[in-house]
Write a protein that holds these residues in place. Sequence first.
Motif, PDB file in Angstrom:
ATOM      1  N   ARG A  13       0.833  -1.190   0.000  1.00 26.66           N
ATOM      2  CA  ARG A  13       0.000   0.000   0.000  1.00 26.66           C
ATOM      3  C   ARG A  13       0.874   1.248   0.000  1.00 26.66           C
ATOM      4  O   ARG A  13       1.814   1.358   0.766  1.00 26.66           O
ATOM      5  CB  ARG A  13      -0.868  -0.013   1.258  1.00 26.66           C
ATOM      6  N   ALA A  14       0.557   2.186  -0.877  1.00 26.38           N
ATOM      7  CA  ALA A  14       1.295   3.437  -0.894  1.00 26.38           C
ATOM      8  C   ALA A  14       1.032   4.180   0.413  1.00 26.38           C
ATOM      9  O   ALA A  14      -0.087   4.182   0.912  1.00 26.38           O
ATOM     10  CB  ALA A  14       0.840   4.294  -2.076  1.00 26.38           C
ATOM     11  N   GLU A  15       2.059   4.785   0.958  1.00 29.13           N
ATOM     12  CA  GLU A  15       1.891   5.538   2.194  1.00 29.13           C
ATOM     13  C   GLU A  15       1.006   6.743   1.934  1.00 29.13           C
ATOM     14  O   GLU A  15       1.226   7.503   0.993  1.00 29.13           O
ATOM     15  CB  GLU A  15       3.251   5.985   2.725  1.00 29.13           C
ATOM     16  N   GLN A  16      -0.007   6.895   2.771  1.00 31.35           N
ATOM     17  CA  GLN A  16      -0.933   8.018   2.626  1.00 31.35           C
ATOM     18  C   GLN A  16      -0.321   9.268   3.255  1.00 31.35           C
ATOM     19  O   GLN A  16       0.347   9.186   4.279  1.00 31.35           O
ATOM     20  CB  GLN A  16      -2.277   7.698   3.286  1.00 31.35           C
ATOM     21  N   GLN A  17      -0.575  10.377   2.637  1.00 36.10           N
ATOM     22  CA  GLN A  17      -0.142  11.666   3.164  1.00 36.10           C
ATOM     23  C   GLN A  17      -1.376  12.359   3.726  1.00 36.10           C
ATOM     24  O   GLN A  17      -2.250  12.763   2.972  1.00 36.10           O
ATOM     25  CB  GLN A  17       0.482  12.512   2.058  1.00 36.10           C
ATOM     26  N   VAL A  18      -1.452  12.443   5.046  1.00 35.92           N
ATOM     27  CA  VAL A  18      -2.590  13.091   5.679  1.00 35.92           C
ATOM     28  C   VAL A  18      -2.108  14.157   6.641  1.00 35.92           C
ATOM     29  O   VAL A  18      -0.950  14.153   7.072  1.00 35.92           O
ATOM     30  CB  VAL A  18      -3.501  12.091   6.441  1.00 35.92           C
ATOM     31  N   ARG A  19      -3.014  15.038   6.953  1.00 35.84           N
ATOM     32  CA  ARG A  19      -2.803  15.962   8.057  1.00 35.84           C
ATOM     33  C   ARG A  19      -4.099  16.007   8.835  1.00 35.84           C
ATOM     34  O   ARG A  19      -5.166  15.682   8.305  1.00 35.84           O
ATOM     35  CB  ARG A  19      -2.357  17.343   7.593  1.00 35.84           C
ATOM     36  N   ILE A  20      -4.001  16.362  10.090  1.00 36.41           N
ATOM     37  CA  ILE A  20      -5.181  16.496  10.930  1.00 36.41           C
ATOM     38  C   ILE A  20      -5.538  17.984  10.929  1.00 36.41           C
ATOM     39  O   ILE A  20      -4.777  18.812  11.418  1.00 36.41           O
ATOM     40  CB  ILE A  20      -4.936  15.992  12.370  1.00 36.41           C
ATOM     41  N   VAL A  21      -6.677  18.291  10.341  1.00 31.15           N
ATOM     42  CA  VAL A  21      -7.146  19.677  10.246  1.00 31.15           C
ATOM     43  C   VAL A  21      -8.013  19.959  11.469  1.00 31.15           C
ATOM     44  O   VAL A  21      -9.044  19.314  11.664  1.00 31.15           O
ATOM     45  CB  VAL A  21      -7.956  19.898   8.947  1.00 31.15           C
ATOM     46  N   TYR A 115     -13.257   4.409   2.855  1.00 33.15           N
ATOM     47  CA  TYR A 115     -11.817   4.636   2.685  1.00 33.15           C
ATOM     48  C   TYR A 115     -10.967   3.733   3.577  1.00 33.15           C
ATOM     49  O   TYR A 115      -9.750   3.933   3.680  1.00 33.15           O
ATOM     50  CB  TYR A 115     -11.488   6.106   2.951  1.00 33.15           C
ATOM     51  N   ARG A 116     -11.569   2.742   4.202  1.00 36.58           N
ATOM     52  CA  ARG A 116     -10.802   1.835   5.073  1.00 36.58           C
ATOM     53  C   ARG A 116      -9.925   0.906   4.249  1.00 36.58           C
ATOM     54  O   ARG A 116     -10.146   0.689   3.078  1.00 36.58           O
ATOM     55  CB  ARG A 116     -11.758   1.034   5.955  1.00 36.58           C
ATOM     56  N   ARG A 117      -8.922   0.369   4.933  1.00 34.83           N
ATOM     57  CA  ARG A 117      -7.951  -0.566   4.348  1.00 34.83           C
ATOM     58  C   ARG A 117      -7.091   0.100   3.270  1.00 34.83           C
ATOM     59  O   ARG A 117      -6.625  -0.552   2.354  1.00 34.83           O
ATOM     60  CB  ARG A 117      -8.642  -1.825   3.790  1.00 34.83           C
ATOM     61  N   ARG A 118      -6.894   1.407   3.403  1.00 31.03           N
ATOM     62  CA  ARG A 118      -6.056   2.141   2.450  1.00 31.03           C
ATOM     63  C   ARG A 118      -4.903   2.864   3.140  1.00 31.03           C
ATOM     64  O   ARG A 118      -4.213   3.653   2.515  1.00 31.03           O
ATOM     65  CB  ARG A 118      -6.891   3.164   1.683  1.00 31.03           C
ATOM     66  N   TYR A 120      -5.171   4.995   5.806  1.00 29.98           N
ATOM     67  CA  TYR A 120      -5.502   6.283   6.420  1.00 29.98           C
ATOM     68  C   TYR A 120      -5.427   6.239   7.946  1.00 29.98           C
ATOM     69  O   TYR A 120      -4.954   7.201   8.567  1.00 29.98           O
ATOM     70  CB  TYR A 120      -6.874   6.769   5.970  1.00 29.98           C
ATOM     71  N   ALA A 121      -5.892   5.157   8.572  1.00 31.79           N
ATOM     72  CA  ALA A 121      -5.809   5.063  10.027  1.00 31.79           C
ATOM     73  C   ALA A 121      -4.343   5.056  10.459  1.00 31.79           C
ATOM     74  O   ALA A 121      -3.962   5.725  11.419  1.00 31.79           O
ATOM     75  CB  ALA A 121      -6.528   3.810  10.532  1.00 31.79           C
ATOM     76  N   ARG A 122      -3.518   4.312   9.732  1.00 35.21           N
ATOM     77  CA  ARG A 122      -2.081   4.270  10.024  1.00 35.21           C
ATOM     78  C   ARG A 122      -1.471   5.668   9.915  1.00 35.21           C
ATOM     79  O   ARG A 122      -0.730   6.108  10.786  1.00 35.21           O
ATOM     80  CB  ARG A 122      -1.374   3.317   9.068  1.00 35.21           C
ATOM     81  N   ALA A 123      -1.799   6.367   8.843  1.00 33.36           N
ATOM     82  CA  ALA A 123      -1.241   7.708   8.633  1.00 33.36           C
ATOM     83  C   ALA A 123      -1.705   8.666   9.722  1.00 33.36           C
ATOM     84  O   ALA A 123      -0.925   9.487  10.214  1.00 33.36           O
ATOM     85  CB  ALA A 123      -1.622   8.220   7.250  1.00 33.36           C
ATOM     86  N   ALA A 124      -2.981   8.569  10.121  1.00 30.44           N
ATOM     87  CA  ALA A 124      -3.494   9.446  11.176  1.00 30.44           C
ATOM     88  C   ALA A 124      -2.822   9.130  12.509  1.00 30.44           C
ATOM     89  O   ALA A 124      -2.391  10.048  13.225  1.00 30.44           O
ATOM     90  CB  ALA A 124      -5.005   9.298  11.294  1.00 30.44           C
ATOM     91  N   LEU A 125      -2.717   7.840  12.848  1.00 30.27           N
ATOM     92  CA  LEU A 125      -2.068   7.456  14.104  1.00 30.27           C
ATOM     93  C   LEU A 125      -0.614   7.909  14.108  1.00 30.27           C
ATOM     94  O   LEU A 125      -0.121   8.456  15.100  1.00 30.27           O
ATOM     95  CB  LEU A 125      -2.176   5.945  14.318  1.00 30.27           C
ATOM     96  N   ASP A 126       0.068   7.715  13.007  1.00 35.47           N
ATOM     97  CA  ASP A 126       1.455   8.145  12.901  1.00 35.47           C
ATOM     98  C   ASP A 126       1.572   9.657  13.111  1.00 35.47           C
ATOM     99  O   ASP A 126       2.442  10.131  13.839  1.00 35.47           O
ATOM    100  CB  ASP A 126       2.020   7.735  11.537  1.00 35.47           C
ATOM    101  N   THR A 127       0.693  10.408  12.486  1.00 37.37           N
ATOM    102  CA  THR A 127       0.693  11.870  12.620  1.00 37.37           C
ATOM    103  C   THR A 127       0.479  12.282  14.071  1.00 37.37           C
ATOM    104  O   THR A 127       1.193  13.154  14.593  1.00 37.37           O
ATOM    105  CB  THR A 127      -0.401  12.486  11.717  1.00 37.37           C
ATOM    106  N   LEU A 128      -0.485  11.660  14.727  1.00 39.25           N
ATOM    107  CA  LEU A 128      -0.771  12.002  16.122  1.00 39.25           C
ATOM    108  C   LEU A 128       0.369  11.602  17.048  1.00 39.25           C
ATOM    109  O   LEU A 128       0.706  12.339  17.985  1.00 39.25           O
ATOM    110  CB  LEU A 128      -2.084  11.356  16.554  1.00 39.25           C
ATOM    111  N   LEU A 129       0.994  10.463  16.813  1.00 36.02           N
ATOM    112  CA  LEU A 129       2.126  10.055  17.649  1.00 36.02           C
ATOM    113  C   LEU A 129       3.333  10.964  17.432  1.00 36.02           C
ATOM    114  O   LEU A 129       4.055  11.281  18.381  1.00 36.02           O
ATOM    115  CB  LEU A 129       2.484   8.594  17.385  1.00 36.02           C
ATOM    116  N   ARG A 130       3.553  11.397  16.189  1.00 37.15           N
ATOM    117  CA  ARG A 130       4.660  12.332  15.943  1.00 37.15           C
ATOM    118  C   ARG A 130       4.425  13.648  16.671  1.00 37.15           C
ATOM    119  O   ARG A 130       5.351  14.212  17.255  1.00 37.15           O
ATOM    120  CB  ARG A 130       4.855  12.568  14.448  1.00 37.15           C
TER     121      ARG A 130
END
Length: 185
Positions: A13-21, A115-118, A120-130
């Motif tokens: 899976r390509a790494e998703q680029q997200v931000r928490i707005v 949008y599950r299994r793509r 996004y949850a991983r990217a959001a969790l990663d963003t919040l942990l960073r």
Amino acid sequence: MASEEQIDPFERRAEQQVRIVQLTGPVFRALADGDLAAANAVSPVPLSPLFIDASSRYVWQMRAEQIAMDPASADWVNGVIWCEREKLAVGHAGYHGPPDPSGMVEIGYTVDPAYRRRGYARAALDTLLRRASCEPRVRTARVSIRPDNVASFQLASQYGFVRVGEQWDDVDGLEIIYEAEIQHP
């Protein structure tokens, strides 16, 4: 070299680029009232019907009350998981509030079923942990997961979360509590 069948699906899976707005009190209030049009009129990004489903409305009601009592907590509570690539709201995520006196923050996230299994949850969790790792007063992150939510458990375990107990949630029922120590740069 491993065949595609042997590669972990997370690696394919390509790494998703997200931000928490982050959202504001008026957006929280409109979402709590189930008024998507009013929320979108004041939201920094377009929101989807996920944001006014029953469980999400409960979250927005709590957050609207929370920031009314403590405006500084607005920077810590749920925001939009915004996919940078698609320019799309794919869910919501954030902390339940600022760090408590012991330095613990609890993380929550919801990804729209479409949008599950793509990733996004991983990217959001990663963003919040960073973000948590950049806050000197944060020492521990917590997630509370229903026992039947295997995907969330598997994700959290990959980030070092370990079971520390359980609790009863009036909305979700039994939840298993997992915590991870925050590493600071």
